[in-house]
Design a protein around this motif. Structure first.
Motif, PDB file in Angstrom:
ATOM      1  N   GLU A 262       0.842  -1.197   0.000  1.00 20.59           N
ATOM      2  CA  GLU A 262       0.000   0.000   0.000  1.00 20.59           C
ATOM      3  C   GLU A 262       0.877   1.246   0.000  1.00 20.59           C
ATOM      4  OE1 GLU A 262      -2.467   0.189   3.426  1.00 20.59           O
ATOM      5  OE2 GLU A 262      -0.810   0.220   4.849  1.00 20.59           O
ATOM      6  N   GLY A 263       0.253   2.372  -0.235  1.00 21.49           N
ATOM      7  CA  GLY A 263       0.985   3.634  -0.260  1.00 21.49           C
ATOM      8  C   GLY A 263       1.972   3.679  -1.411  1.00 21.49           C
ATOM      9  N   PHE A 264       3.133   4.272  -1.172  1.00 15.47           N
ATOM     10  CA  PHE A 264       4.161   4.394  -2.202  1.00 15.47           C
ATOM     11  C   PHE A 264       5.271   3.369  -1.992  1.00 15.47           C
ATOM     12  CE2 PHE A 264       2.186   8.585  -1.772  1.00 15.47           C
ATOM     13  CZ  PHE A 264       1.796   8.808  -3.092  1.00 15.47           C
ATOM     14  N   SER A 265       4.951   2.283  -1.343  1.00 17.26           N
ATOM     15  CA  SER A 265       5.952   1.267  -1.034  1.00 17.26           C
ATOM     16  C   SER A 265       6.364   0.504  -2.293  1.00 17.26           C
ATOM     17  CB  SER A 265       5.415   0.293   0.010  1.00 17.26           C
ATOM     18  OG  SER A 265       4.333  -0.455  -0.512  1.00 17.26           O
ATOM     19  N   LYS A 266       7.559  -0.086  -2.227  1.00 20.64           N
ATOM     20  CA  LYS A 266       8.071  -0.932  -3.300  1.00 20.64           C
ATOM     21  C   LYS A 266       8.586  -2.230  -2.680  1.00 20.64           C
ATOM     22  CE  LYS A 266       9.408   2.820  -6.428  1.00 20.64           C
ATOM     23  NZ  LYS A 266      10.518   3.436  -7.207  1.00 20.64           N
ATOM     24  N   ARG A 284      -2.401  -4.931  -4.034  1.00 22.81           N
ATOM     25  CA  ARG A 284      -1.651  -3.686  -3.988  1.00 22.81           C
ATOM     26  C   ARG A 284      -2.589  -2.501  -4.146  1.00 22.81           C
ATOM     27  NH1 ARG A 284      -1.008  -1.981  -9.105  1.00 22.81           N
ATOM     28  NH2 ARG A 284       0.722  -0.616  -8.553  1.00 22.81           N
ATOM     29  N   GLU A 285      -2.314  -1.475  -3.367  1.00 27.34           N
ATOM     30  CA  GLU A 285      -3.070  -0.227  -3.461  1.00 27.34           C
ATOM     31  C   GLU A 285      -2.064   0.900  -3.659  1.00 27.34           C
ATOM     32  OE1 GLU A 285      -6.212   2.453  -0.822  1.00 27.34           O
ATOM     33  OE2 GLU A 285      -5.595   0.478  -0.137  1.00 27.34           O
ATOM     34  N   ASP A 286      -1.850   1.259  -4.927  1.00 23.26           N
ATOM     35  CA  ASP A 286      -0.876   2.272  -5.350  1.00 23.26           C
ATOM     36  C   ASP A 286       0.571   1.790  -5.240  1.00 23.26           C
ATOM     37  OD1 ASP A 286      -2.927   4.126  -5.843  1.00 23.26           O
ATOM     38  OD2 ASP A 286      -2.927   4.763  -3.749  1.00 23.26           O
ATOM     39  N   ALA A 287       0.844   0.772  -4.468  1.00 25.84           N
ATOM     40  CA  ALA A 287       2.201   0.305  -4.247  1.00 25.84           C
ATOM     41  C   ALA A 287       2.729  -0.436  -5.470  1.00 25.84           C
ATOM     42  CB  ALA A 287       2.238  -0.615  -3.029  1.00 25.84           C
ATOM     43  N   LYS A 288       4.044  -0.656  -5.492  1.00 28.50           N
ATOM     44  CA  LYS A 288       4.686  -1.404  -6.568  1.00 28.50           C
ATOM     45  C   LYS A 288       5.217  -2.728  -6.022  1.00 28.50           C
ATOM     46  CE  LYS A 288       8.316  -1.153 -10.106  1.00 28.50           C
ATOM     47  NZ  LYS A 288       9.389  -0.311 -10.720  1.00 28.50           N
ATOM     48  N   ASP A 298      -1.946  -3.871 -12.439  1.00 27.91           N
ATOM     49  CA  ASP A 298      -3.193  -3.500 -11.764  1.00 27.91           C
ATOM     50  C   ASP A 298      -4.308  -4.456 -12.148  1.00 27.91           C
ATOM     51  OD1 ASP A 298      -2.268  -1.254 -10.394  1.00 27.91           O
ATOM     52  OD2 ASP A 298      -2.459  -0.024 -12.189  1.00 27.91           O
ATOM     53  N   THR A 304     -10.058  -5.855  -7.560  1.00 36.72           N
ATOM     54  CA  THR A 304      -9.092  -5.519  -6.521  1.00 36.72           C
ATOM     55  C   THR A 304      -9.771  -5.380  -5.168  1.00 36.72           C
ATOM     56  OG1 THR A 304      -7.737  -4.364  -8.132  1.00 36.72           O
ATOM     57  CG2 THR A 304      -7.321  -3.861  -5.831  1.00 36.72           C
TER      58      THR A 304
END
Length: 323
Positions: A262-266, A284-288, A298, A304
């Motif tokens: 989630e967030g901007f995590s990778k 995943r929610e926005d995360a990579k 996606d 999702t």
């Protein structure tokens, strides 16, 4: 003279960067000890009993060596801040040696209430993302949306409905005749604002939320040879702007997803197995999330959303983690 001072500074820096070794043994250790030695005969220098104490006394770049005693470590631990971090060349390390970190507790026999027929219920401490274990293995979970559907439970199946655990016994047996445990602790390992951390060869199981939660602002986190199984929400969750690498690990039998971002995590996954036996491999929610060089794409919005809360199907095939 300047050269001598510079050389001395380098020696001191390298000595500090190597860190110390802290020994943990939950059978013969004592939290009054310093953990400087694995030998029990060393008195106060001998091993300590808990990972919680080890992290409390740890300093940057230390190595925590866990003894696999065959007895699970029943605690939740948190790594936070500079003392629980390391350097790029010398990460703070938890060497699990195959030990088990376990979040379960026995269901009290008198905690069960009869509902109907062979169905009984129990009120766990945490009302969501639960897990019920039968003989140290995750019991088969059924999808039951309403109380009126409890009669669809098969013997030895369970469900979580209205914050209650419902379990159907075999004919003429009560729930007290089984060895049943539930998720009594929230998260196995929480990492928050740490850098250069390496966790090796550890099994994390039976926690209500996540086996490992790389919560926020965590960088250069390595999870190597980890088994994270039978947790209520996910095996591993990576959030915020964190960066984590999972190598040679196994995630399975978790409640809603095996690996969550989630967030901007990778999150980078290498040579690992994410079983889709009880829930999707990833959410995943926005995360990579990258698995063996392939970026997880996606999914449609509706799919999702459903994946985040998907529960195992009643007739899901047996998992290698349940053998």
């Amino acid at each position: 003279m300047r050269f001598f001072a510079f050389a001395l500074a380098l020696i001191l820096l390298n000595s500090t960067a190597r860190g110390a070794e802290i020994y943990v043994d939950n059978v013969r250790g004592d939290d009054r000890n310093r953990g400087n030695s694995l030998e029990y005969s060393e008195g106060v220098s001998g091993p300590i009993a808990s990972l919680t104490k080890a992290l409390r006394i740890a300093r940057k770049g230390d190595r925590i060596i866990v003894t696999n005693t065959g007895v699970p470590y029943r605690e939740s631990i948190t790594l936070q801040g500079g003392n629980n971090s390391g350097w790029a060349s010398t990460p703070l390390t938890i060497e699990g040696n195959g030990a088990v970190l376990d979040g379960r507790a026995p269901v009290p026999v008198d905690g069960w209430k009869h509902v109907q027929g062979d169905v009984y219920c129990f009120a766990p401490t945490y009302k969501t993302y639960q897990q019920l274990y039968l003989d140290d293995r995750p019991a088969v979970r059924a999808v039951v949306d309403a109380m009126e559907q409890l009669d669809t439970l098969k013997p030895l199946e369970w469900c979580l409905t209205n914050g209650m655990i419902f379990f159907r016994t075999e004919k003429d047996r009560g729930p007290g005749s089984y060895r049943l445990t539930f998720s009594a602790r929230r998260t196995g390992i929480t990492l928050y604002e740490v850098r250069n951390v390496k966790i090796l060869n550890l099994t994390v199981q039976g926690f209500q939320l996540d086996g490992i939660n790389v919560h926020s602002n965590c960088y250069d986190i390595e999870l190597v040879g980890i088994t994270s199984r039978g947790n209520g929400r996910s095996g591993v969750s990576v959030g915020g702007a964190s960066r984590a690498t999972i190598t040679g690990s196994l995630l399975g039998d978790n409640g809603t997803v095996q690996l969550r971002g989630e967030g901007f995590s990778k999150t980078t996954v290498i040579d690992s197995t994410l079983l889709e036996n009880t829930a999707p491999a990833t959410f995943r929610e926005d995360a990579k999330i990258t698995i063996d060089g392939q970026v997880v794409s996606d999914a449609p919005a509706a799919e999702t959303a459903q994946a985040a809360d998907r529960l195992p199907q009643p007739n899901a095939p047996a998992s290698p983690l349940r053998r």
